[in-house]
Design a protein around this motif. Sequence first.
Motif, PDB file in Angstrom:
ATOM      1  N   ALA A 131       0.841  -1.190   0.000  1.00  0.00           N
ATOM      2  CA  ALA A 131       0.000   0.000   0.000  1.00  0.00           C
ATOM      3  C   ALA A 131       0.875   1.239   0.000  1.00  0.00           C
ATOM      4  CB  ALA A 131      -0.909   0.007   1.235  1.00  0.00           C
ATOM      5  N   GLN A 132       0.404   2.259  -0.709  1.00  0.00           N
ATOM      6  CA  GLN A 132       1.059   3.561  -0.728  1.00  0.00           C
ATOM      7  C   GLN A 132      -0.050   4.600  -0.702  1.00  0.00           C
ATOM      8  OE1 GLN A 132       4.160   4.016  -3.650  1.00  0.00           O
ATOM      9  NE2 GLN A 132       4.017   6.251  -3.622  1.00  0.00           N
ATOM     10  N   VAL A 133      -0.301   5.152   0.475  1.00  0.00           N
ATOM     11  CA  VAL A 133      -1.428   6.056   0.684  1.00  0.00           C
ATOM     12  C   VAL A 133      -0.925   7.354   1.310  1.00  0.00           C
ATOM     13  CG1 VAL A 133      -3.679   6.342   1.778  1.00  0.00           C
ATOM     14  CG2 VAL A 133      -2.947   4.070   1.003  1.00  0.00           C
ATOM     15  N   TYR A 134      -1.212   8.484   0.633  1.00  0.00           N
ATOM     16  CA  TYR A 134      -0.750   9.797   1.099  1.00  0.00           C
ATOM     17  C   TYR A 134       0.757   9.796   1.359  1.00  0.00           C
ATOM     18  CZ  TYR A 134      -5.671  11.035   1.662  1.00  0.00           C
ATOM     19  OH  TYR A 134      -7.010  11.290   1.448  1.00  0.00           O
ATOM     20  N   GLY A 135       1.488   9.088   0.519  1.00  0.00           N
ATOM     21  CA  GLY A 135       2.942   9.055   0.646  1.00  0.00           C
ATOM     22  C   GLY A 135       3.460   8.060   1.660  1.00  0.00           C
ATOM     23  N   ILE A 136       2.564   7.450   2.440  1.00  0.00           N
ATOM     24  CA  ILE A 136       2.977   6.462   3.440  1.00  0.00           C
ATOM     25  C   ILE A 136       2.975   5.081   2.802  1.00  0.00           C
ATOM     26  CG2 ILE A 136       2.413   5.417   5.669  1.00  0.00           C
ATOM     27  CD1 ILE A 136       1.008   8.032   6.402  1.00  0.00           C
ATOM     28  N   LYS A 137       4.081   4.359   2.968  1.00  0.00           N
ATOM     29  CA  LYS A 137       4.225   3.047   2.349  1.00  0.00           C
ATOM     30  C   LYS A 137       4.119   1.954   3.397  1.00  0.00           C
ATOM     31  CE  LYS A 137       7.221   5.020  -1.206  1.00  0.00           C
ATOM     32  NZ  LYS A 137       8.566   4.991  -1.847  1.00  0.00           N
ATOM     33  N   MET A 138       3.355   0.931   3.081  1.00  0.00           N
ATOM     34  CA  MET A 138       3.187  -0.211   3.973  1.00  0.00           C
ATOM     35  C   MET A 138       3.290  -1.498   3.179  1.00  0.00           C
ATOM     36  SD  MET A 138       0.042   0.986   6.452  1.00  0.00           S
ATOM     37  CE  MET A 138      -0.865   1.731   5.111  1.00  0.00           C
ATOM     38  N   THR A 139       3.754  -2.542   3.838  1.00  0.00           N
ATOM     39  CA  THR A 139       3.838  -3.861   3.205  1.00  0.00           C
ATOM     40  C   THR A 139       3.347  -4.922   4.185  1.00  0.00           C
ATOM     41  OG1 THR A 139       6.131  -4.162   3.947  1.00  0.00           O
ATOM     42  CG2 THR A 139       5.806  -3.174   1.764  1.00  0.00           C
ATOM     43  N   GLY A 140       3.113  -6.112   3.655  1.00  0.00           N
ATOM     44  CA  GLY A 140       2.745  -7.233   4.496  1.00  0.00           C
ATOM     45  C   GLY A 140       1.352  -7.117   5.088  1.00  0.00           C
ATOM     46  N   TRP A 141       1.224  -7.538   6.361  1.00  0.00           N
ATOM     47  CA  TRP A 141      -0.085  -7.580   7.017  1.00  0.00           C
ATOM     48  C   TRP A 141      -0.732  -6.204   7.149  1.00  0.00           C
ATOM     49  CZ3 TRP A 141      -2.470  -5.956  11.574  1.00  0.00           C
ATOM     50  CH2 TRP A 141      -3.652  -6.617  11.886  1.00  0.00           C
ATOM     51  N   PRO A 142      -0.002  -5.141   7.561  1.00  0.00           N
ATOM     52  CA  PRO A 142      -0.645  -3.816   7.651  1.00  0.00           C
ATOM     53  C   PRO A 142      -1.214  -3.345   6.311  1.00  0.00           C
ATOM     54  CG  PRO A 142       1.447  -3.807   8.831  1.00  0.00           C
ATOM     55  CD  PRO A 142       1.397  -5.086   8.066  1.00  0.00           C
ATOM     56  N   ALA A 143      -0.497  -3.603   5.214  1.00  0.00           N
ATOM     57  CA  ALA A 143      -0.991  -3.202   3.887  1.00  0.00           C
ATOM     58  C   ALA A 143      -2.228  -3.998   3.512  1.00  0.00           C
ATOM     59  CB  ALA A 143       0.109  -3.402   2.844  1.00  0.00           C
ATOM     60  N   TRP A 144      -2.245  -5.271   3.887  1.00  0.00           N
ATOM     61  CA  TRP A 144      -3.416  -6.119   3.603  1.00  0.00           C
ATOM     62  C   TRP A 144      -4.644  -5.606   4.352  1.00  0.00           C
ATOM     63  CZ3 TRP A 144      -5.932  -9.638   7.049  1.00  0.00           C
ATOM     64  CH2 TRP A 144      -6.855 -10.507   6.437  1.00  0.00           C
ATOM     65  N   VAL A 145      -4.456  -5.210   5.621  1.00  0.00           N
ATOM     66  CA  VAL A 145      -5.553  -4.640   6.401  1.00  0.00           C
ATOM     67  C   VAL A 145      -6.019  -3.334   5.779  1.00  0.00           C
ATOM     68  CG1 VAL A 145      -6.193  -3.649   8.632  1.00  0.00           C
ATOM     69  CG2 VAL A 145      -4.846  -5.751   8.552  1.00  0.00           C
ATOM     70  N   MET A 146      -5.068  -2.502   5.340  1.00  0.00           N
ATOM     71  CA  MET A 146      -5.422  -1.247   4.680  1.00  0.00           C
ATOM     72  C   MET A 146      -6.232  -1.506   3.407  1.00  0.00           C
ATOM     73  SD  MET A 146      -5.288   2.070   4.407  1.00  0.00           S
ATOM     74  CE  MET A 146      -3.982   2.685   5.457  1.00  0.00           C
ATOM     75  N   HIS A 147      -5.815  -2.508   2.636  1.00  0.00           N
ATOM     76  CA  HIS A 147      -6.521  -2.876   1.408  1.00  0.00           C
ATOM     77  C   HIS A 147      -7.975  -3.235   1.714  1.00  0.00           C
ATOM     78  CE1 HIS A 147      -7.926  -6.078  -1.372  1.00  0.00           C
ATOM     79  NE2 HIS A 147      -7.417  -5.292  -2.302  1.00  0.00           N
ATOM     80  N   ARG A 148      -8.172  -4.090   2.697  1.00  0.00           N
ATOM     81  CA  ARG A 148      -9.530  -4.526   3.020  1.00  0.00           C
ATOM     82  C   ARG A 148     -10.363  -3.391   3.609  1.00  0.00           C
ATOM     83  NH1 ARG A 148     -10.229 -10.772   4.939  1.00  0.00           N
ATOM     84  NH2 ARG A 148      -9.852 -11.640   2.868  1.00  0.00           N
ATOM     85  N   THR A 149      -9.747  -2.579   4.460  1.00  0.00           N
ATOM     86  CA  THR A 149     -10.479  -1.477   5.080  1.00  0.00           C
ATOM     87  C   THR A 149     -10.937  -0.479   4.032  1.00  0.00           C
ATOM     88  OG1 THR A 149      -9.181  -1.713   7.114  1.00  0.00           O
ATOM     89  CG2 THR A 149     -10.352   0.363   6.793  1.00  0.00           C
ATOM     90  N   TYR A 150     -10.043  -0.131   3.103  1.00  0.00           N
ATOM     91  CA  TYR A 150     -10.387   0.851   2.081  1.00  0.00           C
ATOM     92  C   TYR A 150     -11.541   0.359   1.208  1.00  0.00           C
ATOM     93  CZ  TYR A 150     -10.199   3.727  -2.073  1.00  0.00           C
ATOM     94  OH  TYR A 150     -10.551   4.542  -3.126  1.00  0.00           O
ATOM     95  N   HIS A 151     -11.420  -0.867   0.717  1.00  0.00           N
ATOM     96  CA  HIS A 151     -12.457  -1.361  -0.192  1.00  0.00           C
ATOM     97  C   HIS A 151     -13.767  -1.658   0.533  1.00  0.00           C
ATOM     98  CE1 HIS A 151     -10.122  -1.223  -3.769  1.00  0.00           C
ATOM     99  NE2 HIS A 151      -9.179  -1.976  -3.266  1.00  0.00           N
TER     100      HIS A 151
END
Length: 443
Positions: free
Chosen positions: A371-391
């Motif tokens: 995930a790359q949101v507002y310039g903040i980059k995340m990988t792994g489990w946090p990015a997966w949670v961000m993906h699900r939360t956003y959608h």
Amino acid sequence: MNPKRILVVGAGHVGLYAALRLSKKLSSREAEVMVVDPQPHMTYQPFLPEAAAGNISPRHSVVPLRRELRRCKMVAGTVTRIEHDRKVATVQPISGPAREITYDHVIVAPGSVSRTLPIPGLHEQGIGFKTIGEAIYLRNHVLDRLDVAAATPDEDVRRSALTFTFVGGGYAGIEALAEMEDMARDALRYYPELKQDEVRWVLVEATQRVLPEVDRDMGAYTVQQLLKRNMDIRLDTRLESCVDGVVKLSDGDSFRSDTIVWTAGVKPSPMLDSTDFPRDDRRRVTCLPTLQVVDGDRVVEGAWSAGDCAAVPDLTKEPGNFCSPSAQHAVRQAARMADNIAAVIRGREPVDYKHKHVGSVASLGLHKGVAQVYGIKMTGWPAWVMHRTYHMSRIPSFNRKVRVLVDWSLAFFLKREVVALGQLHDPREEFVEASQPVGAPRV
């Protein structure tokens, strides 16, 4: 005052959100909103990989139009022609003769289709990944290939069945590849005849990177994660032929593959060829930042467009840049367009659409993502949670939000379903066989 008729062509992200907003903002005395689409639902495409992998029910990734658009008039059919000079659209219903529908305003939002190339064998062997039907088919096909490989004594057949090729390294291709590999890995525990290292997943990408919507380091991270899962990643490589399932690549490699998934971009719907709207060199409808169709310096009164099929200037970038064909822009453009149409009907001036892209999120399978949101980059489990939360926040209707959340919650406690329902694709085959007249030749 006679109510204005607003004709919405297509009920994808743009059409659904625009129609829903218009039906709430305008009274029945001000306007009648009519929506034309051959499908009874809107597909929330970001959930297609999860539906294909069995993380959510396929029905929960689509939004029933008649339930959501109760204040709109629905026409189940296809717009085959638009003559805006006359303000008339020709509609072919799903059954019966064609009819002409007049309008005061038209929203041209037929969306996009897969952008294919004249590659030998692609028409016969390939499958896209843009519709819920394609997602269901791919899931059943992958699981069916595991059954074929487990049952056959022929090594060539086995190798071909266990080779899965995906062409295109954008979001659709990467998410589809990662989710299907994740699903197949889970399924293999029930196939003692097969070993994990026999299954081959190949990604073919014509450029030197994947996920062009994010920074290069995030794309590189994605490639590293896929390589750790023993996937075969071919960058700067093109598919040159796939006749009879024999994949030939520009790097000289050749192999057999029963599964060839084409996710190499999209192009505006060919339906636009049957309209008199101005188009740019990429065949998109030319628009102003207000989402009004424009022909040179002349505003085409009563014509509006947005989403994948429209060239909308991106006011957050240098002149000459256009908004990307993403759901993020489509949903926001739909809201601005609906507000502008309401404003014009009420005698006010439309407002420019301006939205800075907030970033992107992608799933790489269960508990994995970038995930790359507002310039903040995340990988792994946090990015997966961000993906699900956003959608979860973006899919329309409280009904669908609850159903998807229930699917995800159950997945924490129950094992994933890994059974193929291939009979869905030819449900009459068994009955036709059983009902053959005695003595008739079998077909």
